[in-house]
Enzyme design. Structure first.
Site, mmCIF file in Angstrom:
data_model
loop_
_atom_site.group_PDB
_atom_site.id
_atom_site.type_symbol
_atom_site.label_atom_id
_atom_site.label_comp_id
_atom_site.label_asym_id
_atom_site.label_seq_id
_atom_site.Cartn_x
_atom_site.Cartn_y
_atom_site.Cartn_z
ATOM 1 N N GLU A 1 54.216 99.667 -68.143
ATOM 2 C CA GLU A 1 55.431 100.056 -68.849
ATOM 3 C C GLU A 1 55.073 100.032 -70.322
ATOM 4 O O GLU A 1 54.915 98.973 -70.923
ATOM 5 C CB GLU A 1 56.569 99.084 -68.521
ATOM 6 N N CYS B 1 61.453 99.135 -76.286
ATOM 7 C CA CYS B 1 60.816 100.386 -75.861
ATOM 8 C C CYS B 1 61.849 101.441 -75.486
ATOM 9 O O CYS B 1 61.620 102.634 -75.663
ATOM 10 C CB CYS B 1 59.894 100.125 -74.669
#
Length: 458
Positions: free
Chosen positions: A229, A263
């Site tokens: 990720e 993010c």
């Protein structure tokens, strides 16, 4: 002796110093994880769930102590930090409740008398984690990993050694079996050796795409599965038929949560030209309402940037974009005084080649791009090497149709992009591969074993 050091970003002073694990200590951690695996895998879902629920209760019962650690080590506002501890507990509780169903045998008709797939654990799994959500990201990794029957080794970021130790202590406090979950305080240089060790069966990594590519290459070299990720430059599309006040309120919140150090924050706001000026006014009004200050203050909404070097890089991105033609509406100047604070910043007249679009921005900086129409907005949204999350503000029907055209791992229509234990999360392109959370996440680190039982049927 090498130490892992965290600095309180509110003051710039050292918060914690922890000795990095020696080679002998690393070896002991790996041995314990391997030795604990067979009993943990055999314990079954009910016993594993009992441990996870106990850990969740430990988190909830000590929420103020855990949240204070986050506020001290990486500057998360205390109200957000409390919410993060609760969300980490939720992840543990969710997988305790649903893991058995997520990993139930799947019967598939074939020429066998009976044929099915069963989902079996792999062994010790390494989680390499960043600092920006120390508790949530730890449990996003460990809750499904542990409930699947694997043992978990957490290599947390060197910026949050106190948080990492506290997470491991939570497992010890409830009597979790030795070796089932362990904190591994090692330096970045030590990580490659741990990944390559044959006792590690899989790797979960959250962080930058640059570091992710190194982890991926190392794991692939050992033929080990990995979930990545990585970074994001998430687009938020606002079309002319959107509820503009709601879109402005949610977009502002998405941009400033965790001081913008997320993010999946809305990083590129792409607004249809017909409503551009109106939306910018609404967005600026929302952004101006967020108090920047001491994260230990209950009224603070935006704390400091976690590290001085990251603030410097963020400011350079802003300055370079202004020099390239962006208009500074709010913020954009480093304040005087101690700590690594950065003001809530809004830039307009931004174009795709500017640094704030071409690179991921990790801070409370919102940038607005204008689009001629919906198709143009989608083209701008996809014009990035990243593909983590995206949001669309328009009618629900139109938004769902647009979602199929957006290159991202998740799309929110008329809502905020967020992670949820019930739903899979992950990216495409340079934002990574594999999925975490939901039923998909728990199946990443299992052996999907096919079983064929004869005799064959005619």
């Amino acid at each position: 002796m090498t130490t892992l050091t965290s600095r309180n970003p509110t003051t710039g002073r050292i918060a914690h110093e922890v000795p990095a694990a020696t080679d002998e200590q690393v070896e002991a951690v790996l041995d314990r994880a391997e030795n604990a695996f067979s009993d943990w895998a055999a314990a079954g879902f009910d016993e594993r769930a009992r441990v996870l629920r106990a850990v969740a209760a430990q988190l909830r019962d000590n929420v103020d102590a855990y949240s204070a650690l986050m506020t001290e080590e990486m500057g998360k506002p205390v109200t957000e930090a409390r919410g993060e501890v609760g969300k980490a507990a939720w992840a543990a509780e969710h997988y305790a409740e649903h893991a058995a169903a997520y990993l139930a045998d799947e019967h598939i008709a074939s020429d066998a008398t009976s044929s099915y797939v069963q989902y079996l654990p792999l062994g010790p799994v390494l989680g390499v984690l960043p600092w920006n959500a120390p508790f949530w990201l730890a449990f996003r990794f460990c809750a499904p990993t542990l409930m699947a029957g694997n043992t978990a080794i957490m290599k947390h970021d060197s910026n949050v050694p106190g948080c990492a130790a506290a997470i491991a202590d939570a497992f010890a406090a409830v009597g979790a079996p030795e070796g089932v979950f362990q904190n591994l305080p090692v330096t970045t240089d030590q990580v490659e050796g741990v990944i390559r060790d044959p006792r590690i069966r899989a790797v979960s990594f959250t962080g930058s795409d640059r570091a992710g590519s190194i982890v991926a290459a190392t794991a692939a070299g050992e033929i080990k599965p990995a979930v990545l990720e990585l970074g994001g430059s998430d687009p938020c599309i606002v079309l002319a038929d959107a509820d503009l006040p709601a879109a402005a309120e949610t977009t502002a919140l998405s941009r400033i949560i965790n001081a913008g150090q997320s993010c999946i924050a809305a990083k590129r706001v792409i607004v249809e030209r017909a409503v551009h000026d109106e939306f910018v006014e609404l967005l600026a009004e929302q952004l101006q309402g967020f108090k920047v200050g001491d994260p230990a203050d209950e009224d603070t909404r935006v704390g400091p940037i976690a590290r001085e070097d990251q603030r410097k890089n963020l400011h350079e991105q802003v300055v370079a974009s202004i020099e390239a033609g962006a208009t500074r509406v709010l913020g954009g100047e480093i304040p005087e005084g101690e700590g690594y604070f950065y003001p809530v910043t809004l830039l307009t007249d931004v174009t795709a080649e500017m640094t704030v679009c071409a690179e991921e921005t990790f801070g409370p900086v919102a940038v607005v791009l204008a689009a001629d129409a919906a198709d143009h907005a989608v083209a701008i949204a996809n014009d990035t090497p990243y593909g983590l999350g995206a949001s669309v503000w328009t009618t629900a029907e139109r938004g769902e149709a647009m979602a199929r055209r957006i290159e991202a791992g998740q799309v929110a229509v008329n809502g905020i992009v967020k992670t949820d234990p019930r739903l899979p999360s992950g990216g495409v392109k340079r934002s990574g591969y594999g999925r975490e959370l939901g039923p998909h996440g728990i199946r990443e680190f299992v052996n999907a074993q096919q079983v064929w039982v004869g005799p064959a049927r005619e």
